[in-house]
Design a protein around this motif. Structure first.
Motif, PDB file in Angstrom:
ATOM      1  N   THR A 261       0.785  -1.181  -0.067  1.00  0.00           N
ATOM      2  CA  THR A 261      -0.180  -0.008  -0.169  1.00  0.00           C
ATOM      3  C   THR A 261       0.783   1.183   0.083  1.00  0.00           C
ATOM      4  O   THR A 261       0.668   2.243  -0.797  1.00  0.00           O
ATOM      5  CB  THR A 261      -0.911  -0.071   1.156  1.00  0.00           C
ATOM      6  OG1 THR A 261      -1.774  -1.268   1.225  1.00  0.00           O
ATOM      7  CG2 THR A 261      -1.790   1.183   1.220  1.00  0.00           C
TER       8      THR A 261
ATOM      9  N   ALA B 165      -8.166   6.483  -2.058  1.00  0.00           N
ATOM     10  CA  ALA B 165      -8.358   5.527  -2.952  1.00  0.00           C
ATOM     11  C   ALA B 165      -9.314   5.878  -4.090  1.00  0.00           C
ATOM     12  O   ALA B 165      -9.304   5.611  -5.299  1.00  0.00           O
ATOM     13  CB  ALA B 165      -8.567   4.167  -2.635  1.00  0.00           C
TER      14      ALA B 165
ATOM     15  N   GLU C 142       0.568   3.807  -3.096  1.00  0.00           N
ATOM     16  CA  GLU C 142       0.123   5.130  -2.929  1.00  0.00           C
ATOM     17  C   GLU C 142       0.843   6.318  -3.681  1.00  0.00           C
ATOM     18  O   GLU C 142       0.619   7.401  -3.928  1.00  0.00           O
ATOM     19  CB  GLU C 142       0.021   5.601  -1.457  1.00  0.00           C
ATOM     20  CG  GLU C 142      -1.240   4.802  -0.812  1.00  0.00           C
ATOM     21  CD  GLU C 142      -1.237   5.044   0.574  1.00  0.00           C
ATOM     22  OE1 GLU C 142      -0.583   5.719   1.265  1.00  0.00           O
ATOM     23  OE2 GLU C 142      -2.159   4.593   1.413  1.00  0.00           O
TER      24      GLU C 142
ATOM     25  N   VAL D 218      -4.394  -0.591  -4.072  1.00  0.00           N
ATOM     26  CA  VAL D 218      -4.490  -0.356  -3.019  1.00  0.00           C
ATOM     27  C   VAL D 218      -5.448  -1.200  -2.472  1.00  0.00           C
ATOM     28  O   VAL D 218      -5.331  -1.957  -1.257  1.00  0.00           O
ATOM     29  CB  VAL D 218      -4.715   1.044  -2.398  1.00  0.00           C
ATOM     30  CG1 VAL D 218      -5.065   1.245  -0.992  1.00  0.00           C
ATOM     31  CG2 VAL D 218      -3.243   1.815  -2.663  1.00  0.00           C
TER      32      VAL D 218
ATOM     33  N   TYR E 150      -3.899  11.025   0.847  1.00  0.00           N
ATOM     34  CA  TYR E 150      -4.294   9.984  -0.305  1.00  0.00           C
ATOM     35  C   TYR E 150      -5.701   9.269   0.130  1.00  0.00           C
ATOM     36  O   TYR E 150      -5.966   9.135   1.063  1.00  0.00           O
ATOM     37  CB  TYR E 150      -2.980   8.726  -0.221  1.00  0.00           C
ATOM     38  CG  TYR E 150      -3.315   7.548  -1.075  1.00  0.00           C
ATOM     39  CD1 TYR E 150      -2.862   7.801  -2.491  1.00  0.00           C
ATOM     40  CD2 TYR E 150      -4.574   6.662  -0.926  1.00  0.00           C
ATOM     41  CE1 TYR E 150      -3.466   6.767  -3.347  1.00  0.00           C
ATOM     42  CE2 TYR E 150      -4.569   5.608  -1.797  1.00  0.00           C
ATOM     43  CZ  TYR E 150      -4.192   5.673  -3.117  1.00  0.00           C
ATOM     44  OH  TYR E 150      -4.238   4.740  -4.028  1.00  0.00           O
TER      45      TYR E 150
END
Length: 274
Positions: A144, A211, A148, A157, A209
């Motif tokens: 992950t 998703a 990212e 992710v 961040y």
């Protein structure tokens, strides 16, 4: 990413709600017995679902009783627990330890750093007992972190978290491990995307961040994808030979998992009409 795999309690019967709380209290007791009272702070209803699932599938012997505790000193609470509860307690510690570590690395949250340190000894015990699951969690965190930093990484992710959940749901490598791994993978991807949808506005505002944003979508536009993911998870779930607590688990997977998303949409509609 806690707080999504929970029951919609207002849609449960009195018996189902009592059973849900009984299993939840059993998990809390086991955490305290295995890892000390402070480990109870990591308790979640998400791992209560794992307990229900594994108990229904494997049918281990349950023990229980009615006792008071520090959290409920006045009214005594019924509890029940089994070997599956012990496993869920171990996974609770593993997931919380990594969550605290991630929160510290992302936000330098001192509370997370302190709780990570407090759970350190417990996590080492869990890792020695369940290396496969803990290695999967560690691998997910690394994958992950790398993903990212890349463009269009939302799918990667979510898939990483799906791999994590697939291993967490597999208590034993046996005839059921394949189906449980599939269920965990779809459910994990759903949880990751759902978490990003619910936190979308806050993450974008803080420049963090997200998703959903990485996929170039919005919380509204990913609803169909969320429905596909949870649909695949429930398809696997329905193939398992489950009887005990089946109605309760269906409540969680068909209604409970949508509560935060629906609450967010309702709040947004209210703001738009104001």
């Amino acid at each position: 990413m806690f707080g999504f795999v929970v029951a919609r309690q207002d849609a449960l019967s009195e018996e189902e709600l009592a059973r849900y709380k009984q299993v939840y209290c059993g998990l809390c007791r086991r955490l305290g017995e295995r890892y000390g009272q402070l480990s109870r702070l990591s308790l979640t209803y998400d791992m209560t679902f794992l307990t229900l699932l594994l108990q229904s599938l494997y049918e281990p012997e349950e023990t229980g009783g009615v006792r008071g505790c520090a959290a409920h000193p006045v009214h005594r609470r019924a509890w029940s627990a089994s070997e599956a509860t012990d496993y869920a307690a171990d996974m609770t510690v593993a997931l919380m330890w990594h969550k605290c570590r991630d929160d510290w690395q992302d936000d330098h949250a001192l509370r997370a750093r302190a709780y990570e340190a407090l759970l350190g000894g417990a996590y080492r015990q869990v890792r020695a007992r369940y290396p496969r699951q803990c290695e999967a969690i560690e691998r997910c965190m690394m994958d992950t972190a790398r993903a990212e930093k890349l463009p269009d990484s939302g799918g990667a992710v979510c898939q990483a978290f799906g791999q994590l959940m697939g291993e967490v749901l597999v208590w034993r490598e046996d005839v059921w491990s394949g189906a449980l791994r599939q269920l965990g993978r779809w459910l994990g991807q759903f949880i990751c995307l759902m978490d990003a949808a619910v936190d979308y506005d806050r993450d974008v505002k803080r420049g963090r961040y997200n998703a959903v944003q990485a996929l170039g979508q919005t919380p509204e536009s990913v609803r169909e994808t969320l429905m596909v993911l949870i649909g695949r998870a429930t398809e696997v779930f329905e193939r398992l030979p489950l009887e005990k607590d089946l109605g309760l688990m269906r409540n969680i997977l068909y209604a409970g998992v949508w509560q935060q998303y629906n609450s967010r949409r309702a709040g947004q509609e209210e703001r738009e009409q104001a």
